[in-house]
Design a protein around this motif. Structure first.
Motif, short mmCIF file in Angstrom:
data_model
loop_
_atom_site.label_atom_id
_atom_site.label_comp_id
_atom_site.label_asym_id
_atom_site.label_seq_id
_atom_site.Cartn_x
_atom_site.Cartn_y
_atom_site.Cartn_z
N ASN A 26 1.25 -0.88 0.05
CA ASN A 26 0.42 -0.11 -0.16
C ASN A 26 0.54 1.22 -0.38
N GLN A 27 1.90 1.12 1.01
CA GLN A 27 2.53 2.14 0.76
C GLN A 27 3.34 2.79 -0.13
N GLN A 30 0.62 4.12 -3.03
CA GLN A 30 0.71 5.40 -2.67
C GLN A 30 2.08 6.52 -2.94
N LEU A 61 -6.98 6.57 -3.07
CA LEU A 61 -6.15 6.79 -4.49
C LEU A 61 -7.31 6.78 -5.15
N LEU A 242 0.41 9.41 1.83
CA LEU A 242 -1.13 9.01 1.25
C LEU A 242 -1.84 10.54 0.98
N GLU A 367 -1.70 7.37 8.63
CA GLU A 367 -3.01 7.14 8.42
C GLU A 367 -4.01 8.52 9.41
#
Length: 466
Positions: A26-27, A30, A61, A242, A367
């Protein structure tokens, strides 16, 4: 005007190589969107299974930005995908070790792809997870390639390991504090060995990128920059990576969208969001005590109740976790249980969300900080004890649900009720929430034009497009 806006599509190419674990996938996704928005062509490299996983769970996203990313599905090495053991007192996800070991077999196809991209570009810039350093080491044999290590963990956790045994101190809120010693029971010998195997290949990198900034970890960034080893490489602190405003129209499962509809009906700052990430597996007794504690607190909550991911999330369904009989009926209207994937950035950004009970994985911490939501910290493994210390003791934007030293004890319902009430329905909780909201506002400003985080990102882009 950023120099990167003048880069032609084949001049400087960025290649991302993540570890196959959700918080890492995920990171780096992003990060892909961040670089793509600066006009750079970006390639995302991994097995077909984990590229699909990254796309499926691209919460918050912009789909238009994701559409610009070039995904490369490398041949998936064979690996076991065992189930987690929810009754293990040791919470580290040992069942994921087979996929992490198998990921090291991606070196050859990754090298072939890098050479192919290098032939079409003035320079290729490879950004990789620390535990994928072995996989990308052939960068050293490609004349127009350079690599950068992306740290998916807190700077605090890094410096605690660096300075272990040295009695290093730091200043926070005007107080001189001791750094934490690395706690016992965070990791396994197997993952430590995998980490050690990365050290020599990692030495060929050109620098380090961190998903953090000085507003969040200033004292620890200072310590990192003092370290002789870290001084060998340029450091960039570009977090948060993010989006400041997550895309509420991103494709998510139906029940995920319905949980946002449910939040729309709740008062501002009234809902406690509960999620323990993708690598935590809780026992039936732990789930029962948490359920009873939430019910007894009489506070609104949104609980994402899922088992830990397995290596291949598409191979079979996760176990359905049982709740106390009649629980969901009794809390109807006050609490909502979601058993599938949930859009976490959108939930944390929602005005009704006033707290987050979390395992304190770094992605979740960033987050929560970004959106100004205070944390009820319940660390489970890895860097999470460090992150919970940062949240509760240094930044003072959270409370501890359970101290790490008590990790083998079941947290009782009365203790859970107490911390939920303290965070969500007390003057103490209101003060913590104000600090979290102020920090979140400052962190978001830092990622805007002229902000410290944006300037670090601009510096990195100027460096790679030099």
């Amino acid at each position: 005007m950023n120099r990167s806006n003048d880069v032609s599509n084949d001049e400087v190419t960025v290649v991302m190589v993540p570890l196959p674990a959700q918080g890492h996938l995920n990171q780096l996704l992003q990060l892909c969107c961040l670089f793509s928005s600066h006009g750079l062509p970006v390639h995302y490299v991994g097995s077909a299974i984990h590229n699909q996983q990254a796309r499926l769970r691209a919460n918050g996203l912009d789909p238009n930005k994701i559409a610009k990313i070039h995904f490369h599905d490398l041949p998936t090495p064979d690996f076991d995908s065992p189930s987690p053991n929810p009754n293990a007192s040791f919470k580290f996800p040992t069942h994921l070790q087979p996929i992490w070991d198998a990921s090291q077999l991606l070196r050859r196809p990754t090298a072939l792809l890098l050479r192919e991209l290098a032939a079409k570009s003035r320079r290729i810039v490879v950004i990789h997870d620390y535990l994928m350093s072995y996989v990308v080491q052939d960068v050293a044999t490609i004349p127009n390639a350079e690599s950068y290590n992306f740290n998916c963990v807190s700077v605090l956790s890094m410096v605690c390991y660096m300075y272990h045994g040295l009695g290093k101190k730091f200043v926070a809120d005007g107080e001189l504090r001791e750094l934490m010693s690395p706690p016992e029971g965070c990791t396994t010998d197997e993952i430590v060995r995998l980490g050690i195997a990365q050290m020599e290949p990692l030495s060929v990198r050109s620098g380090d990128i961190h998903n953090s900034n000085r507003l969040i970890e200033g004292p620890f960034i200072d310590l990192l920059e003092e370290n002789e080893t870290a001084q060998k490489w340029k450091q960039w602190f570009i977090g948060p990576i993010l989006p400041a405003n997550p895309n509420l129209n991103s494709k998510t499962p139906n029940n995920a969208n319905s949980c946002l509809d449910w939040l729309d009906e709740q008062p501002q700052n009234s809902v406690l969001y509960i999620s323990f990430g993708t690598t935590t597996s809780m026992s039936e007794i732990e789930v029962r005590e948490l359920a009873l504690g939430l019910e007894q607190s009489k506070q609104r909550f949104l609980w994402v109740l899922r088992d830990s991911d397995i290596g291949d999330i598409f191979s079979r369904a996760c176990r359905k976790i049982e709740l106390p009989e009649g629980f969901e009926e009794r809390v109807k209207g006050v609490g909502l249980v979601v058993r599938d994937w949930a859009p976490q950035p959108e939930i944390l950004a929602h005005p009704s969300t006033g707290g987050f009970m979390s395992h304190c994985g770094w992605n979740s911490c960033m987050e929560s900080i970004n959106f100004g939501v205070p944390i009820a910290a319940w660390p489970m493994h890895s860097d999470q004890p460090f992150n919970s210390f940062l949240v509760a003791e240094v930044l003072k934007i959270g409370l501890m649900v359970r101290e790490w030293e008590e990790r083998e004890e079941v947290v009782g319902s009365s203790a859970i009720e107490n911390v939920v009430r303290r965070l969500m329905a007390s003057e103490e909780g209101d003060e913590i929430r104000k600090r979290a909201q102020q920090l979140g506002e400052n962190v978001r400003k830092s990622a805007q034009q002229g902000g410290a985080s944006q300037m670090e990102l601009d510096s990195f882009i100027a460096h790679i497009t030099r």
